[in-house]
Scaffold this motif. Sequence first.
Motif, PDB file in Angstrom:
ATOM      1  N   LYS A  41       2.397  25.852  -3.278  1.00  0.00           N
ATOM      2  CA  LYS A  41       1.785  27.107  -3.733  1.00  0.00           C
ATOM      3  C   LYS A  41       0.819  26.863  -4.886  1.00  0.00           C
ATOM      4  O   LYS A  41      -0.253  27.463  -4.959  1.00  0.00           O
ATOM      5  CB  LYS A  41       2.862  28.107  -4.152  1.00  0.00           C
ATOM      6  CG  LYS A  41       3.635  28.703  -3.005  1.00  0.00           C
ATOM      7  CD  LYS A  41       4.662  29.694  -3.521  1.00  0.00           C
ATOM      8  CE  LYS A  41       5.482  30.252  -2.373  1.00  0.00           C
ATOM      9  NZ  LYS A  41       6.503  31.206  -2.849  1.00  0.00           N
ATOM     10  N   ILE A  42       1.208  25.986  -5.785  1.00  0.00           N
ATOM     11  CA  ILE A  42       0.336  25.666  -6.918  1.00  0.00           C
ATOM     12  C   ILE A  42      -0.919  24.952  -6.430  1.00  0.00           C
ATOM     13  O   ILE A  42      -2.029  25.238  -6.893  1.00  0.00           O
ATOM     14  CB  ILE A  42       1.091  24.826  -7.970  1.00  0.00           C
ATOM     15  CG1 ILE A  42       2.196  25.677  -8.618  1.00  0.00           C
ATOM     16  CG2 ILE A  42       0.140  24.277  -9.036  1.00  0.00           C
ATOM     17  CD1 ILE A  42       3.158  24.905  -9.495  1.00  0.00           C
ATOM     18  N   ALA A  79      -3.118  27.615  -4.909  1.00  0.00           N
ATOM     19  CA  ALA A  79      -3.671  28.474  -5.965  1.00  0.00           C
ATOM     20  C   ALA A  79      -4.781  27.740  -6.719  1.00  0.00           C
ATOM     21  O   ALA A  79      -5.795  28.336  -7.097  1.00  0.00           O
ATOM     22  CB  ALA A  79      -2.564  28.918  -6.919  1.00  0.00           C
ATOM     23  N   ILE A 123      -3.777  33.965 -11.260  1.00  0.00           N
ATOM     24  CA  ILE A 123      -2.819  33.718 -10.170  1.00  0.00           C
ATOM     25  C   ILE A 123      -2.225  32.326 -10.297  1.00  0.00           C
ATOM     26  O   ILE A 123      -1.007  32.141 -10.176  1.00  0.00           O
ATOM     27  CB  ILE A 123      -3.494  33.917  -8.796  1.00  0.00           C
ATOM     28  CG1 ILE A 123      -3.812  35.399  -8.573  1.00  0.00           C
ATOM     29  CG2 ILE A 123      -2.626  33.366  -7.669  1.00  0.00           C
ATOM     30  CD1 ILE A 123      -4.715  35.667  -7.373  1.00  0.00           C
ATOM     31  N   ILE A 155       1.735  31.508 -10.833  1.00  0.00           N
ATOM     32  CA  ILE A 155       2.515  30.714  -9.879  1.00  0.00           C
ATOM     33  C   ILE A 155       3.162  29.523 -10.574  1.00  0.00           C
ATOM     34  O   ILE A 155       4.312  29.173 -10.293  1.00  0.00           O
ATOM     35  CB  ILE A 155       1.637  30.285  -8.678  1.00  0.00           C
ATOM     36  CG1 ILE A 155       1.303  31.522  -7.829  1.00  0.00           C
ATOM     37  CG2 ILE A 155       2.317  29.222  -7.830  1.00  0.00           C
ATOM     38  CD1 ILE A 155       0.285  31.274  -6.736  1.00  0.00           C
ATOM     39  N   LYS A 158       6.102  30.844 -12.551  1.00  0.00           N
ATOM     40  CA  LYS A 158       7.201  31.224 -11.653  1.00  0.00           C
ATOM     41  C   LYS A 158       7.951  30.002 -11.120  1.00  0.00           C
ATOM     42  O   LYS A 158       9.159  30.045 -10.904  1.00  0.00           O
ATOM     43  CB  LYS A 158       6.657  32.048 -10.490  1.00  0.00           C
ATOM     44  CG  LYS A 158       7.716  32.622  -9.598  1.00  0.00           C
ATOM     45  CD  LYS A 158       7.118  33.515  -8.534  1.00  0.00           C
ATOM     46  CE  LYS A 158       8.235  34.056  -7.670  1.00  0.00           C
ATOM     47  NZ  LYS A 158       7.709  34.882  -6.592  1.00  0.00           N
ATOM     48  N   PHE A 159       7.238  28.883 -10.928  1.00  0.00           N
ATOM     49  CA  PHE A 159       7.835  27.666 -10.374  1.00  0.00           C
ATOM     50  C   PHE A 159       8.722  26.935 -11.391  1.00  0.00           C
ATOM     51  O   PHE A 159       9.546  26.128 -11.022  1.00  0.00           O
ATOM     52  CB  PHE A 159       6.734  26.744  -9.855  1.00  0.00           C
ATOM     53  CG  PHE A 159       7.217  25.510  -9.157  1.00  0.00           C
ATOM     54  CD1 PHE A 159       8.054  25.589  -8.050  1.00  0.00           C
ATOM     55  CD2 PHE A 159       6.842  24.251  -9.599  1.00  0.00           C
ATOM     56  CE1 PHE A 159       8.500  24.442  -7.395  1.00  0.00           C
ATOM     57  CE2 PHE A 159       7.278  23.100  -8.956  1.00  0.00           C
ATOM     58  CZ  PHE A 159       8.103  23.197  -7.851  1.00  0.00           C
TER      59      PHE A 159
END
Length: 189
Positions: free
Chosen positions: A73-74, A77, A121, A125, A128-129
């Motif tokens: 996800k990173i 992003a 964003i 992310i 959040k990780f």
Amino acid sequence: MTTNRLEAFSDGVLAIIITIMVLELKAPVDTDLNSLLAKTPVFISYIFSFIYVGIYWNNHHHLFQITEKVNGKILWANLHLLFWLSLIPFTTAWIGENYTNLLPVMAYGVVLLFCAIAYYILQAIIIKFHDDQFALRQVIGSDRKGKISMALYLLGIASAFIFPWVALIFYGIVAIMWLVPDRRIETKV
């Protein structure tokens, strides 16, 4: 997964973006001062965009100095951010030749706005990780500066419909706000 490859790739892309921008700077055909002065708006747009890319490079560097690990996800992003940054040379060239016209001024602001959104964003992310004790979480807090930047971009885009030069002032204010990087990250590394 560590951040090394992501940082190296991002640095390479940002270097290419700056290279493309400088290659867009065309020397005047004539050799008199008036021909050189006629290129002033193009050069000023290059300076502003160089500063913006530099701000993103600097903040990206700090962001990944504090980031401990990355996931898919990173990575995506980060690519999202690089995509919007890669549009800066196009809008720089366009606004440099047409700095008093609505569409180029608005397009420049839209690209800057989406760069800011993409960075926001990416940052979210990354936070959040990581766990609740992750230093970036405390450093960023509510990210007031980032939210103010996006609001100023929106004001700039809206004002371009009436006075394009006012939009340029809004974009300049955001650049000035970010010229000095947030030292709180440096103290956490």
